[in-house]
Design an enzyme around this catalytic site. Structure first.
Site, PDB file in Angstrom:
ATOM      1  N   TYR A 139      -3.273   5.200   9.097  1.00 27.89           N
ATOM      2  CA  TYR A 139      -2.760   3.854   8.806  1.00 27.89           C
ATOM      3  C   TYR A 139      -1.560   3.644   9.731  1.00 27.89           C
ATOM      4  O   TYR A 139      -0.419   3.846   9.347  1.00 27.89           O
ATOM      5  CB  TYR A 139      -2.367   3.767   7.337  1.00 27.89           C
ATOM      6  CG  TYR A 139      -2.081   2.371   6.807  1.00 27.89           C
ATOM      7  CD1 TYR A 139      -3.109   1.485   6.525  1.00 27.89           C
ATOM      8  CD2 TYR A 139      -0.774   1.956   6.561  1.00 27.89           C
ATOM      9  CE1 TYR A 139      -2.838   0.218   6.020  1.00 27.89           C
ATOM     10  CE2 TYR A 139      -0.502   0.699   6.044  1.00 27.89           C
ATOM     11  CZ  TYR A 139      -1.532  -0.165   5.782  1.00 27.89           C
ATOM     12  OH  TYR A 139      -1.264  -1.416   5.271  1.00 27.89           O
ATOM     13  N   TYR A 163       0.854  -1.184   0.000  1.00 23.43           N
ATOM     14  CA  TYR A 163       0.000   0.000   0.000  1.00 23.43           C
ATOM     15  C   TYR A 163       0.888   1.231   0.000  1.00 23.43           C
ATOM     16  O   TYR A 163       1.993   1.214   0.557  1.00 23.43           O
ATOM     17  CB  TYR A 163      -0.908  -0.047   1.244  1.00 23.43           C
ATOM     18  CG  TYR A 163      -1.919   1.064   1.318  1.00 23.43           C
ATOM     19  CD1 TYR A 163      -2.658   1.444   0.203  1.00 23.43           C
ATOM     20  CD2 TYR A 163      -2.146   1.733   2.517  1.00 23.43           C
ATOM     21  CE1 TYR A 163      -3.585   2.463   0.278  1.00 23.43           C
ATOM     22  CE2 TYR A 163      -3.077   2.751   2.607  1.00 23.43           C
ATOM     23  CZ  TYR A 163      -3.790   3.116   1.472  1.00 23.43           C
ATOM     24  OH  TYR A 163      -4.704   4.131   1.549  1.00 23.43           O
TER      25      TYR A 163
HETATM   26  P1  NAD Z   1      -8.565  -9.264   3.355  1.00 21.35           P
HETATM   27  O1  NAD Z   1      -9.262  -9.162   4.669  1.00 21.35           O
HETATM   28  O2  NAD Z   1      -9.319  -9.875   2.217  1.00 21.35           O
HETATM   29  O3  NAD Z   1      -7.211 -10.083   3.452  1.00 21.35           O
HETATM   30  C1  NAD Z   1      -6.361 -10.108   4.555  1.00 21.35           C
HETATM   31  C2  NAD Z   1      -6.219 -11.575   4.938  1.00 21.35           C
HETATM   32  O4  NAD Z   1      -5.151 -11.729   5.858  1.00 21.35           O
HETATM   33  C3  NAD Z   1      -7.489 -12.124   5.612  1.00 21.35           C
HETATM   34  O5  NAD Z   1      -7.935 -13.262   4.908  1.00 21.35           O
HETATM   35  C4  NAD Z   1      -6.984 -12.529   6.991  1.00 21.35           C
HETATM   36  O6  NAD Z   1      -7.645 -13.676   7.478  1.00 21.35           O
HETATM   37  C5  NAD Z   1      -5.508 -12.808   6.678  1.00 21.35           C
HETATM   38  N1  NAD Z   1      -4.616 -12.839   7.840  1.00 21.35           N
HETATM   39  C6  NAD Z   1      -4.472 -11.902   8.818  1.00 21.35           C
HETATM   40  N2  NAD Z   1      -3.531 -12.317   9.687  1.00 21.35           N
HETATM   41  C7  NAD Z   1      -3.076 -13.516   9.241  1.00 21.35           C
HETATM   42  C8  NAD Z   1      -2.115 -14.440   9.705  1.00 21.35           C
HETATM   43  N3  NAD Z   1      -1.427 -14.225  10.829  1.00 21.35           N
HETATM   44  N4  NAD Z   1      -1.916 -15.575   9.008  1.00 21.35           N
HETATM   45  C9  NAD Z   1      -2.601 -15.836   7.866  1.00 21.35           C
HETATM   46  N5  NAD Z   1      -3.532 -14.984   7.371  1.00 21.35           N
HETATM   47  C10 NAD Z   1      -3.755 -13.837   8.053  1.00 21.35           C
HETATM   48  O7  NAD Z   1      -8.057  -7.792   3.025  1.00 21.35           O
HETATM   49  P2  NAD Z   1      -7.310  -7.147   1.798  1.00 21.35           P
HETATM   50  O8  NAD Z   1      -7.442  -5.692   2.012  1.00 21.35           O
HETATM   51  O9  NAD Z   1      -7.741  -7.735   0.525  1.00 21.35           O
HETATM   52  O10 NAD Z   1      -5.793  -7.516   2.084  1.00 21.35           O
HETATM   53  C11 NAD Z   1      -4.966  -8.309   1.253  1.00 21.35           C
HETATM   54  C12 NAD Z   1      -3.611  -7.644   1.101  1.00 21.35           C
HETATM   55  O11 NAD Z   1      -3.782  -6.458   0.317  1.00 21.35           O
HETATM   56  C13 NAD Z   1      -2.968  -7.192   2.415  1.00 21.35           C
HETATM   57  O12 NAD Z   1      -1.577  -7.369   2.350  1.00 21.35           O
HETATM   58  C14 NAD Z   1      -3.304  -5.705   2.444  1.00 21.35           C
HETATM   59  O13 NAD Z   1      -2.431  -4.960   3.259  1.00 21.35           O
HETATM   60  C15 NAD Z   1      -3.122  -5.391   0.974  1.00 21.35           C
HETATM   61  N6  NAD Z   1      -3.699  -4.116   0.518  1.00 21.35           N
HETATM   62  C16 NAD Z   1      -5.002  -3.810   0.763  1.00 21.35           C
HETATM   63  C17 NAD Z   1      -5.521  -2.600   0.334  1.00 21.35           C
HETATM   64  C18 NAD Z   1      -6.959  -2.219   0.626  1.00 21.35           C
HETATM   65  O14 NAD Z   1      -7.298  -1.028   0.568  1.00 21.35           O
HETATM   66  N7  NAD Z   1      -7.832  -3.174   0.920  1.00 21.35           N
HETATM   67  C19 NAD Z   1      -4.711  -1.691  -0.371  1.00 21.35           C
HETATM   68  C20 NAD Z   1      -3.389  -2.037  -0.628  1.00 21.35           C
HETATM   69  C21 NAD Z   1      -2.895  -3.260  -0.183  1.00 21.35           C
END
Ligand code: NAD
Length: 303
Positions: free
Chosen positions: A191, A181
């Site tokens: 954040y 991000y």
């Molecule tokens: P999401 O909730 O779909 O995915 C996050 C996942 O991480 C969940 O399934 C959760 O169960 C899992 N998780 C958390 N702790 C864990 C652990 N210890 N072991 C295994 N799994 C674990 O949310 P998302 O936003 O799609 O996130 C996916 C990735 O995208 C992350 O790295 C997030 O930082 C990144 N991201 C998200 C955004 C946004 O705005 N949503 C923007 C940029 C990057």
């Protein structure tokens, strides 16, 4: 015709626990391009995810968009990416009702299961789509050492460990991808909890891992910097709606990012079409990263 063809490839996407996240969008795009897809799911979310799948509650979102068929998971592995082996896990957590019957849910356990199921050349594609920062709502100035290290452990080191453990089980020319991000490189107020630091580490590690895994196994390692998206994890931070709105107003392409757009960009980065790209941060954010000021700045007059 040049198209993304992942037929015959096997992918593992770590961090899928529902159909509302970026990992799900990536898993679906990979399957739509022909890959066999396994996922790894955090134990606290595993039961409900499996129930939703079993009861067909996700059948609409599983359906492919560009062709007939639907995403189905070859395996759903339990994974707590904060632990490299079960010895690292506190006894209390091992005894937790959501963990105790699952066996080895560490990263070493994941690698052992993948190897047992598919052999020594098990994978072609590995995606890290997970993050956790227990103090994410606290400003960095109020973040504890414990919270900061927990964010780095779950969100950054977990990728290093994943590449360490699955690199040897990935066929030469394999491809790894993580999700980052823009808070890694620019201030995003709110954040917190060391999550911005964890994302900065993740991006830096991607470059070093690209060098080391490239030389060692011929694998590529990249990261996608996604625009704000209302996944379950992002919604828990508390201001994702405001962030999406802000980006919609101030990006070159004034519309919110969709999981499918991250999914199709990931499918390209993970495919042989991107064989020349490694150690790269790809922005999939409607161009937000290119902006230096709000779009309406020139309309404002000095007082
Ligand atoms: P999401 O909730 O779909 O995915 C996050 C996942 O991480 C969940 O399934 C959760 O169960 C899992 N998780 C958390 N702790 C864990 C652990 N210890 N072991 C295994 N799994 C674990 O949310 P998302 O936003 O799609 O996130 C996916 C990735 O995208 C992350 O790295 C997030 O930082 C990144 N991201 C998200 C955004 C946004 O705005 N949503 C923007 C940029 C990057």
């Amino acid at each position: 015709m040049l198209s993304i063809d992942l037929a015959g490839k096997r992918a593992l996407v770590a961090g899928v626990a529902d159909d509302a996240g970026l990992g799900f969008g990536i898993a679906k795009a990979l399957a739509e391009a022909g890959a066999e897809v396994c996922v790894a799911t955090w134990p606290p979310a595993l039961g409900i995810f499996e129930t939703l799948l079993r009861r067909g509650k996700m059948s609409d979102s599983l359906r492919f968009e560009s062709r007939e068929g639907a995403l189905s998971f070859a395996r759903v592995y339990p994974l707590d990416a904060e632990y490299d082996s079960m010895e690292d896990m506190p006894a209390e957590l091992r005894e937790n009702r959501r963990y105790k019957d699952l066996g080895d849910v560490s990263l070493a356990g994941l690698a052992a299961r993948v190897q047992a199921d598919f052999g020594d050349q098990a994978l072609d594609i590995v995606v890290h789509s997970l993050a956790n920062g227990p103090e994410v709502k606290r400003p960095l100035l109020e973040t504890s050492r414990k919270g900061y290290l927990a964010a780095s452990s779950a969100s950054a080191y977990s990728f290093v460990s994943l590449v360490q453990r699955l690199g040897p089980l990935t066929r030469p020319g394999g491809s790894f991808l993580a999700l980052t991000y823009i808070a890694a490189e620019r201030v995003i107020p709110g954040y917190g909890g060391g999550m911005s630091s964890a994302k900065a580490a993740l991006e830096s590690d991607t470059r070093t891992l690209a060098f080391e895994a490239g030389r060692k196994w011929g694998h590529r390692v990249n990261v996608i910097s996604a625009g704000p998206f209302a996944s379950r994890a992002a919604s828990a931070i508390g201001f994702i709606g405001t962030m999406i709105d802000y980006c919609r107003k101030h990006t070159p392409l004034p519309e919110p990012i969709e999981a499918r757009e991250v999914g199709t960009a990931a499918a390209f980065m993970l495919s042989p079409l991107a064989s020349g790209i490694t150690g790269h941060t790809l922005y999939v954010d409607k161009g937000y990263h290119a902006m230096g000021a709000p779009t309406d700045l020139s309309a404002k007059t000095d007082a």
